[in-house]
Design a protein around this motif. Sequence first.
Motif, PDB file in Angstrom:
ATOM      1  N   ARG A 285       0.830  -1.206   0.000  1.00  0.00           N
ATOM      2  CA  ARG A 285       0.000   0.000   0.000  1.00  0.00           C
ATOM      3  C   ARG A 285       0.865   1.256   0.000  1.00  0.00           C
ATOM      4  NH1 ARG A 285      -3.793  -3.113   3.565  1.00  0.00           N
ATOM      5  NH2 ARG A 285      -5.765  -3.264   2.428  1.00  0.00           N
ATOM      6  N   GLN A 286       1.977   1.214   0.737  1.00  0.00           N
ATOM      7  CA  GLN A 286       2.881   2.354   0.763  1.00  0.00           C
ATOM      8  C   GLN A 286       3.439   2.637  -0.632  1.00  0.00           C
ATOM      9  OE1 GLN A 286       5.588   2.327   4.077  1.00  0.00           O
ATOM     10  NE2 GLN A 286       7.023   3.754   3.115  1.00  0.00           N
ATOM     11  N   ALA A 287       3.570   1.587  -1.439  1.00  0.00           N
ATOM     12  CA  ALA A 287       4.041   1.749  -2.819  1.00  0.00           C
ATOM     13  C   ALA A 287       2.908   2.124  -3.765  1.00  0.00           C
ATOM     14  CB  ALA A 287       4.707   0.458  -3.294  1.00  0.00           C
ATOM     15  N   GLY A 288       1.724   2.385  -3.224  1.00  0.00           N
ATOM     16  CA  GLY A 288       0.596   2.787  -4.045  1.00  0.00           C
ATOM     17  C   GLY A 288      -0.171   1.644  -4.664  1.00  0.00           C
ATOM     18  N   ILE A 289       0.092   0.429  -4.197  1.00  0.00           N
ATOM     19  CA  ILE A 289      -0.576  -0.759  -4.751  1.00  0.00           C
ATOM     20  C   ILE A 289      -1.687  -1.147  -3.786  1.00  0.00           C
ATOM     21  CG2 ILE A 289      -0.256  -3.164  -5.444  1.00  0.00           C
ATOM     22  CD1 ILE A 289       2.775  -2.328  -5.841  1.00  0.00           C
ATOM     23  N   GLU A 290      -2.909  -0.780  -4.105  1.00  0.00           N
ATOM     24  CA  GLU A 290      -4.041  -1.054  -3.234  1.00  0.00           C
ATOM     25  C   GLU A 290      -5.286  -1.252  -4.074  1.00  0.00           C
ATOM     26  OE1 GLU A 290      -4.489   2.205  -0.557  1.00  0.00           O
ATOM     27  OE2 GLU A 290      -3.921   3.687  -2.044  1.00  0.00           O
ATOM     28  N   GLY A 291      -6.381  -1.621  -3.411  1.00  0.00           N
ATOM     29  CA  GLY A 291      -7.615  -1.868  -4.140  1.00  0.00           C
ATOM     30  C   GLY A 291      -7.459  -2.989  -5.147  1.00  0.00           C
ATOM     31  N   THR A 292      -7.921  -2.754  -6.363  1.00  0.00           N
ATOM     32  CA  THR A 292      -7.844  -3.769  -7.410  1.00  0.00           C
ATOM     33  C   THR A 292      -6.412  -4.231  -7.642  1.00  0.00           C
ATOM     34  OG1 THR A 292      -9.805  -2.911  -8.527  1.00  0.00           O
ATOM     35  CG2 THR A 292      -8.302  -4.223  -9.851  1.00  0.00           C
ATOM     36  N   ALA A 293      -5.461  -3.296  -7.621  1.00  0.00           N
ATOM     37  CA  ALA A 293      -4.070  -3.659  -7.863  1.00  0.00           C
ATOM     38  C   ALA A 293      -3.539  -4.594  -6.783  1.00  0.00           C
ATOM     39  CB  ALA A 293      -3.209  -2.399  -7.945  1.00  0.00           C
ATOM     40  N   LEU A 294      -3.960  -4.376  -5.540  1.00  0.00           N
ATOM     41  CA  LEU A 294      -3.503  -5.241  -4.456  1.00  0.00           C
ATOM     42  C   LEU A 294      -4.120  -6.627  -4.585  1.00  0.00           C
ATOM     43  CD1 LEU A 294      -1.885  -5.666  -1.923  1.00  0.00           C
ATOM     44  CD2 LEU A 294      -3.721  -4.564  -0.604  1.00  0.00           C
ATOM     45  N   VAL A 295      -5.398  -6.705  -4.923  1.00  0.00           N
ATOM     46  CA  VAL A 295      -6.025  -8.015  -5.140  1.00  0.00           C
ATOM     47  C   VAL A 295      -5.336  -8.747  -6.285  1.00  0.00           C
ATOM     48  CG1 VAL A 295      -8.153  -9.208  -5.774  1.00  0.00           C
ATOM     49  CG2 VAL A 295      -8.231  -7.303  -4.156  1.00  0.00           C
ATOM     50  N   ASP A 296      -5.051  -8.034  -7.354  1.00  0.00           N
ATOM     51  CA  ASP A 296      -4.349  -8.653  -8.486  1.00  0.00           C
ATOM     52  C   ASP A 296      -3.001  -9.214  -8.047  1.00  0.00           C
ATOM     53  OD1 ASP A 296      -6.409  -8.042 -10.207  1.00  0.00           O
ATOM     54  OD2 ASP A 296      -5.443  -6.263 -11.050  1.00  0.00           O
ATOM     55  N   ALA A 297      -2.267  -8.465  -7.228  1.00  0.00           N
ATOM     56  CA  ALA A 297      -0.965  -8.932  -6.745  1.00  0.00           C
ATOM     57  C   ALA A 297      -1.119 -10.198  -5.906  1.00  0.00           C
ATOM     58  CB  ALA A 297      -0.280  -7.830  -5.935  1.00  0.00           C
ATOM     59  N   LEU A 298      -2.165 -10.271  -5.109  1.00  0.00           N
ATOM     60  CA  LEU A 298      -2.385 -11.431  -4.244  1.00  0.00           C
ATOM     61  C   LEU A 298      -2.817 -12.663  -5.028  1.00  0.00           C
ATOM     62  CD1 LEU A 298      -4.216  -9.596  -1.334  1.00  0.00           C
ATOM     63  CD2 LEU A 298      -2.028 -10.786  -1.130  1.00  0.00           C
ATOM     64  N   LEU A 299      -3.515 -12.470  -6.134  1.00  0.00           N
ATOM     65  CA  LEU A 299      -3.989 -13.619  -6.913  1.00  0.00           C
ATOM     66  C   LEU A 299      -2.939 -14.128  -7.885  1.00  0.00           C
ATOM     67  CD1 LEU A 299      -7.657 -12.536  -7.717  1.00  0.00           C
ATOM     68  CD2 LEU A 299      -6.765 -13.792  -5.746  1.00  0.00           C
ATOM     69  N   CYS A 300      -2.074 -13.247  -8.370  1.00  0.00           N
ATOM     70  CA  CYS A 300      -0.926 -13.669  -9.170  1.00  0.00           C
ATOM     71  C   CYS A 300      -1.336 -14.488 -10.396  1.00  0.00           C
ATOM     72  CB  CYS A 300      -0.001 -14.487  -8.273  1.00  0.00           C
ATOM     73  SG  CYS A 300       1.712 -14.493  -8.741  1.00  0.00           S
ATOM     74  N   GLU A 301      -2.439 -14.099 -11.025  1.00  0.00           N
ATOM     75  CA  GLU A 301      -3.009 -14.910 -12.102  1.00  0.00           C
ATOM     76  C   GLU A 301      -2.114 -14.989 -13.336  1.00  0.00           C
ATOM     77  OE1 GLU A 301      -7.541 -14.488 -12.547  1.00  0.00           O
ATOM     78  OE2 GLU A 301      -6.964 -12.656 -11.484  1.00  0.00           O
ATOM     79  N   TRP A 302      -1.335 -13.944 -13.607  1.00  0.00           N
ATOM     80  CA  TRP A 302      -0.544 -13.893 -14.834  1.00  0.00           C
ATOM     81  C   TRP A 302       0.789 -14.621 -14.698  1.00  0.00           C
ATOM     82  CZ3 TRP A 302      -1.907 -10.114 -11.520  1.00  0.00           C
ATOM     83  CH2 TRP A 302      -0.908  -9.628 -10.689  1.00  0.00           C
ATOM     84  N   LEU A 303       1.176 -14.988 -13.459  1.00  0.00           N
ATOM     85  CA  LEU A 303       2.472 -15.615 -13.241  1.00  0.00           C
ATOM     86  C   LEU A 303       2.388 -17.137 -13.218  1.00  0.00           C
ATOM     87  CD1 LEU A 303       5.496 -15.451 -12.582  1.00  0.00           C
ATOM     88  CD2 LEU A 303       4.887 -15.024 -10.192  1.00  0.00           C
ATOM     89  N   LEU A 304       1.326 -17.674 -12.619  1.00  0.00           N
ATOM     90  CA  LEU A 304       1.192 -19.119 -12.456  1.00  0.00           C
ATOM     91  C   LEU A 304      -0.101 -19.605 -13.093  1.00  0.00           C
ATOM     92  CD1 LEU A 304       2.325 -19.379  -8.732  1.00  0.00           C
ATOM     93  CD2 LEU A 304       3.639 -20.082 -10.742  1.00  0.00           C
ATOM     94  N   LEU A 305      -0.027 -20.727 -13.785  1.00  0.00           N
ATOM     95  CA  LEU A 305      -1.217 -21.300 -14.402  1.00  0.00           C
ATOM     96  C   LEU A 305      -2.216 -21.734 -13.327  1.00  0.00           C
ATOM     97  CD1 LEU A 305       0.464 -23.497 -17.151  1.00  0.00           C
ATOM     98  CD2 LEU A 305      -0.726 -21.320 -17.473  1.00  0.00           C
ATOM     99  N   PRO A 306      -3.514 -21.721 -13.638  1.00  0.00           N
ATOM    100  CA  PRO A 306      -4.518 -22.152 -12.656  1.00  0.00           C
ATOM    101  C   PRO A 306      -4.275 -23.580 -12.209  1.00  0.00           C
ATOM    102  CG  PRO A 306      -5.559 -21.078 -14.534  1.00  0.00           C
ATOM    103  CD  PRO A 306      -4.121 -21.295 -14.909  1.00  0.00           C
ATOM    104  N   GLY A 307      -4.812 -23.903 -11.039  1.00  0.00           N
ATOM    105  CA  GLY A 307      -4.652 -25.241 -10.492  1.00  0.00           C
ATOM    106  C   GLY A 307      -5.872 -25.646  -9.691  1.00  0.00           C
ATOM    107  N   PRO A 308      -5.738 -26.685  -8.874  1.00  0.00           N
ATOM    108  CA  PRO A 308      -6.906 -27.296  -8.230  1.00  0.00           C
ATOM    109  C   PRO A 308      -7.344 -26.638  -6.929  1.00  0.00           C
ATOM    110  CG  PRO A 308      -4.943 -28.537  -7.705  1.00  0.00           C
ATOM    111  CD  PRO A 308      -4.502 -27.445  -8.648  1.00  0.00           C
ATOM    112  N   THR A 309      -7.083 -25.348  -6.756  1.00  0.00           N
ATOM    113  CA  THR A 309      -7.435 -24.669  -5.513  1.00  0.00           C
ATOM    114  C   THR A 309      -8.113 -23.345  -5.821  1.00  0.00           C
ATOM    115  OG1 THR A 309      -5.584 -25.661  -4.316  1.00  0.00           O
ATOM    116  CG2 THR A 309      -6.502 -23.660  -3.384  1.00  0.00           C
ATOM    117  N   VAL A 310      -9.146 -23.034  -5.048  1.00  0.00           N
ATOM    118  CA  VAL A 310      -9.810 -21.741  -5.134  1.00  0.00           C
ATOM    119  C   VAL A 310      -9.919 -21.163  -3.728  1.00  0.00           C
ATOM    120  CG1 VAL A 310     -11.132 -22.290  -7.210  1.00  0.00           C
ATOM    121  CG2 VAL A 310     -12.104 -22.799  -4.959  1.00  0.00           C
ATOM    122  N   THR A 311     -10.226 -19.882  -3.653  1.00  0.00           N
ATOM    123  CA  THR A 311     -10.511 -19.225  -2.380  1.00  0.00           C
ATOM    124  C   THR A 311     -11.997 -18.911  -2.333  1.00  0.00           C
ATOM    125  OG1 THR A 311      -8.302 -18.266  -2.181  1.00  0.00           O
ATOM    126  CG2 THR A 311     -10.063 -17.196  -0.953  1.00  0.00           C
TER     127      THR A 311
END
Length: 343
Positions: A285-311
Amino acid sequence: MTAPIIARVDRARIGGRWVTDAVVELSETGMRLVPPDEAPERVRRHVQGVLMPPITDAHVHLGLAEAGVAAPSALGRVLDLGWAPEALPGLSAAARGAHRGLDVRVAGPFHAAVGGYPSMREWAPPGAVVELADASDAARAIRAHSAAGASVIKVALNAEDGPVPDDALLAAIVAETHEVGLLLVAHVQGPGQAERALLAGVDVLAHAPWTERLSDDLIAAAAASQTWVSTLAMHGRDGDDIAFARATDNLARFAANGGAVAYGTDLGNGITHFDLDPNELAALRQAGIEGTALVDALLCEWLLLPGPTVTRLPADVIDDESTIEHLHRAGPLPVTWFDMEDA
């Protein structure tokens, strides 16, 4: 699981966007929105609340963390970025056994120049570092670890702690990694190493660069092609305010230029508990990454292929801010769990 599960959900986050009252397919390859013309007339399962990809820590070291200690955790997926390959199956199994639904991905060992970091570090067990003398060494090692199931390949470019691959060897490492269809993750440390990684085609930086303030031009170029794993809070754990300030500044400008940021803690380096780190969230958040951007960082969808786990989150989660609010009380679920959820 022998067949996908078709379910109607109150809300789902798919491909970086929220979808309301959706029909989704859950399978061992993740979650996808079912197009209207493919949706069955009667959906036998109804999932109340919100489904989303797993919360991910994209930089852990299982051998240094409390992998087998059972405790509540919001994490649904972790990426081990460097350890002895022969130890990883046992560590991964222990982590999955202690944390229901945890999806464990691994890079295998560090790839380094002969005598390079972290080959001389006491914390690195035998086999954790593959020392490469030339391109043929790189090809053999990368093909072997890809065949063994690595999700990414890791290279060490730490010029402050030993030799690093020269330009020709680094180019060979990049080319071979891409040839086997994987992304290359680099630990960059020391003046000029972030620029070398970018020019060579490295896909991911394992840490937001902290040893120098990168130029705006370099940041903009990196933002167009790379993902950076945050690991900002590790500098606070080390008591290095200057490194924290540099890393935060570099990451803030990278994100402002549209660069992809992945949440990562360097779990095992100063912290060992499998869960979201409030200090890392605060630093993002201090780096300005919050809201949608923070959720995107936590989900990491573009780095790792989907797998057998959801939240799975409660039904009153309606946007990015409420998602963040509920994460500490949420836990991952293996997709097969939904086999029991007949409506």
